[in-house]
Scaffold this motif. Sequence first.
Motif, PDB file in Angstrom:
ATOM      1  N   UNK A   1      28.666  72.797  26.105  1.00  0.00           N
ATOM      2  CA  UNK A   1      28.972  72.511  27.509  1.00  0.00           C
ATOM      3  C   UNK A   1      28.421  71.131  27.843  1.00  0.00           C
ATOM      4  N   UNK A   2      29.087  70.448  28.765  1.00  0.00           N
ATOM      5  CA  UNK A   2      28.621  69.111  29.155  1.00  0.00           C
ATOM      6  C   UNK A   2      28.772  68.945  30.658  1.00  0.00           C
ATOM      7  N   UNK A   3      27.728  68.421  31.292  1.00  0.00           N
ATOM      8  CA  UNK A   3      27.803  68.006  32.690  1.00  0.00           C
ATOM      9  C   UNK A   3      28.088  66.503  32.644  1.00  0.00           C
ATOM     10  N   UNK A   4      29.261  66.110  33.141  1.00  0.00           N
ATOM     11  CA  UNK A   4      29.684  64.704  33.004  1.00  0.00           C
ATOM     12  C   UNK A   4      29.833  64.081  34.389  1.00  0.00           C
ATOM     13  N   UNK A   5      29.201  62.935  34.555  1.00  0.00           N
ATOM     14  CA  UNK A   5      29.418  62.117  35.759  1.00  0.00           C
ATOM     15  C   UNK A   5      30.040  60.807  35.288  1.00  0.00           C
ATOM     16  N   UNK A   6      31.175  60.433  35.855  1.00  0.00           N
ATOM     17  CA  UNK A   6      31.754  59.154  35.433  1.00  0.00           C
ATOM     18  C   UNK A   6      32.152  58.333  36.652  1.00  0.00           C
ATOM     19  N   UNK A   7      32.204  57.035  36.390  1.00  0.00           N
ATOM     20  CA  UNK A   7      32.611  56.113  37.462  1.00  0.00           C
ATOM     21  C   UNK A   7      33.832  55.358  36.956  1.00  0.00           C
ATOM     22  N   UNK A   8      34.948  55.543  37.637  1.00  0.00           N
ATOM     23  CA  UNK A   8      36.173  54.843  37.249  1.00  0.00           C
ATOM     24  C   UNK A   8      36.160  53.432  37.863  1.00  0.00           C
ATOM     25  N   UNK A   9      37.088  52.579  37.422  1.00  0.00           N
ATOM     26  CA  UNK A   9      37.132  51.219  37.989  1.00  0.00           C
ATOM     27  C   UNK A   9      37.830  51.221  39.350  1.00  0.00           C
ATOM     28  N   UNK A  10      38.838  52.093  39.475  1.00  0.00           N
ATOM     29  CA  UNK A  10      39.567  52.243  40.744  1.00  0.00           C
ATOM     30  C   UNK A  10      39.277  53.639  41.292  1.00  0.00           C
ATOM     31  N   UNK A  11      39.242  53.794  42.627  1.00  0.00           N
ATOM     32  CA  UNK A  11      38.994  55.141  43.167  1.00  0.00           C
ATOM     33  C   UNK A  11      40.171  56.090  42.916  1.00  0.00           C
ATOM     34  N   UNK A  12      39.856  57.365  42.728  1.00  0.00           N
ATOM     35  CA  UNK A  12      40.893  58.399  42.595  1.00  0.00           C
ATOM     36  C   UNK A  12      40.599  59.491  43.614  1.00  0.00           C
ATOM     37  N   UNK A  13      41.635  60.047  44.214  1.00  0.00           N
ATOM     38  CA  UNK A  13      41.441  61.188  45.114  1.00  0.00           C
ATOM     39  C   UNK A  13      41.173  62.435  44.270  1.00  0.00           C
ATOM     40  N   UNK A  14      40.478  63.413  44.864  1.00  0.00           N
ATOM     41  CA  UNK A  14      40.150  64.644  44.135  1.00  0.00           C
ATOM     42  C   UNK A  14      41.412  65.345  43.608  1.00  0.00           C
ATOM     43  N   UNK A  15      42.459  65.388  44.451  1.00  0.00           N
ATOM     44  CA  UNK A  15      43.708  66.031  44.012  1.00  0.00           C
ATOM     45  C   UNK A  15      44.311  65.319  42.807  1.00  0.00           C
ATOM     46  N   UNK A  16      44.210  63.976  42.829  1.00  0.00           N
ATOM     47  CA  UNK A  16      44.739  63.193  41.695  1.00  0.00           C
ATOM     48  C   UNK A  16      43.962  63.505  40.418  1.00  0.00           C
ATOM     49  N   UNK A  17      42.635  63.599  40.556  1.00  0.00           N
ATOM     50  CA  UNK A  17      41.797  63.884  39.381  1.00  0.00           C
ATOM     51  C   UNK A  17      42.200  65.236  38.789  1.00  0.00           C
ATOM     52  N   UNK A  18      42.329  66.229  39.672  1.00  0.00           N
ATOM     53  CA  UNK A  18      42.709  67.572  39.206  1.00  0.00           C
ATOM     54  C   UNK A  18      44.078  67.533  38.514  1.00  0.00           C
ATOM     55  N   UNK A  19      45.020  66.764  39.097  1.00  0.00           N
ATOM     56  CA  UNK A  19      46.369  66.674  38.526  1.00  0.00           C
ATOM     57  C   UNK A  19      46.316  65.997  37.147  1.00  0.00           C
ATOM     58  N   UNK A  20      45.477  64.968  37.035  1.00  0.00           N
ATOM     59  CA  UNK A  20      45.340  64.280  35.744  1.00  0.00           C
ATOM     60  C   UNK A  20      44.811  65.249  34.683  1.00  0.00           C
ATOM     61  N   UNK A  21      43.792  66.037  35.038  1.00  0.00           N
ATOM     62  CA  UNK A  21      43.262  67.018  34.073  1.00  0.00           C
ATOM     63  C   UNK A  21      44.329  68.061  33.731  1.00  0.00           C
TER      64      UNK A  21
END
Length: 342
Positions: A245-265
């Motif tokens: 298991x991994x707890x991951x915090x990342x910082x992208x270069x451009x902001x993403x909305x939460x819905x977009x992140x979920x859709x990407x996954x």
Amino acid sequence: MSAMVNRLAVVGATGAVGQIVLDEIQRQGLTFEDIRLLASPRSAGKEVEIGGKRIVVQAISPEAFNDVDLVIASTPDDVAAEFVPWAVERGCVVVDESAYYRMQPEVPLVIPEVNPDHVAEHRGIISSPNCSTTQMVVALHPLRKAAGLRRVVVSTYQAVSGAGLAAQQELTEATRQQLEGKLVKPQNFQHNIAFNLIPQIGSHRHQGFTSEEIKMVRETHKIFRDDTIHINATCVRVPVFIGHSESIYCETKEPLELDEVRELFRNAPGVELIDDLGASNYPMPTTCAGRPEVFVGRVRKDLDNPCGISFWCVSDNLRKGAATNAVQIAKLVAEQSAAARS
Ligand SMILES: NC(=O)c1ccc[n+]([C@@H]2O[C@H](COP(=O)([O-])OP(=O)(O)OC[C@H]3O[C@@H](n4cnc5c(N)ncnc54)[C@H](OP(=O)(O)O)[C@@H]3O)[C@@H](O)[C@H]2O)c1
């Protein structure tokens, strides 16, 4: 697409990863005319089953690679250092799970969902990454493609099977001894693993980081061909049999909305999103063990940083962290050779 190999060799076929390699060969439809199973002299003569056939394990030797086309190898580093050249000299392509060749510049380090094109650059050896690196990179890949990637802070909770079969047996034995009130003498870990967490995987390597933590940094840079990503890892061994298991915090270069992140996954190859906190539904080692995907859940946006994303990532270290990935690479090699012949 089915992939066909004339003669396949599986080295380390009796180990924690090797046994799953045999299962993944069947599951992924990597077909072969003939298969050779190799391990240490301790296992020579043992019978192992694949596809309903019992195959006798042979001790590794240079001649064992005569007439072999493709090798999938899961042995300790020092063993890989010795035998892989024997195989390459005989014209085999070796997909290697050990850490020994991973950072050599001429050896591609491949995750088929992320950098399948690197396979074609091989000169006889292709490495499969460290288990904790693989699941993190599979999960980060869609975010990086969509919005770039500046920083990753990861803490791992790594299962004992990441250290092999003997380590799995040690967790069982240490748990029993501890429950009986006996003093536990660690063999495969620095401390007693039963009812404990050990914040050290590997040896002390660099400025207070362990070798496992440094692998996560360097291997990620190599796979993405981008060493500008800031990565900070803390690797912890936990008393779980299978599933890192991994707890991951990342910082992208451009902001993403939460819905977009979920859709990407949701749409990312090899990723399965399980994310319903209200229903207490998220990935856990017990529910992900035995499955080939990388599971993601607990997805959140940072409360202050518009480019910050936190998530929880679980994967079977013996599957996508090792055998699944290696067999996927082997299939790519087989398909490329078939295409070159036709
Ligand atoms: N476990 C994971 O989650 C994981 C994930 C990614 C990568 N890896 C890497 O995969 C490799 C194998 O790991 P594992 O967990 O499967 O270890 P393991 O359970 O200890 O198995 C090791 C295998 O290597 C064979 N072997 C050991 N010494 C040998 C020798 N001198 N000659 C020939 N074969 C020998 C063993 O054969 P015998 O049974 O005959 O001793 C066994 O088949 C390691 O490099 C590890 O770092 C592991």
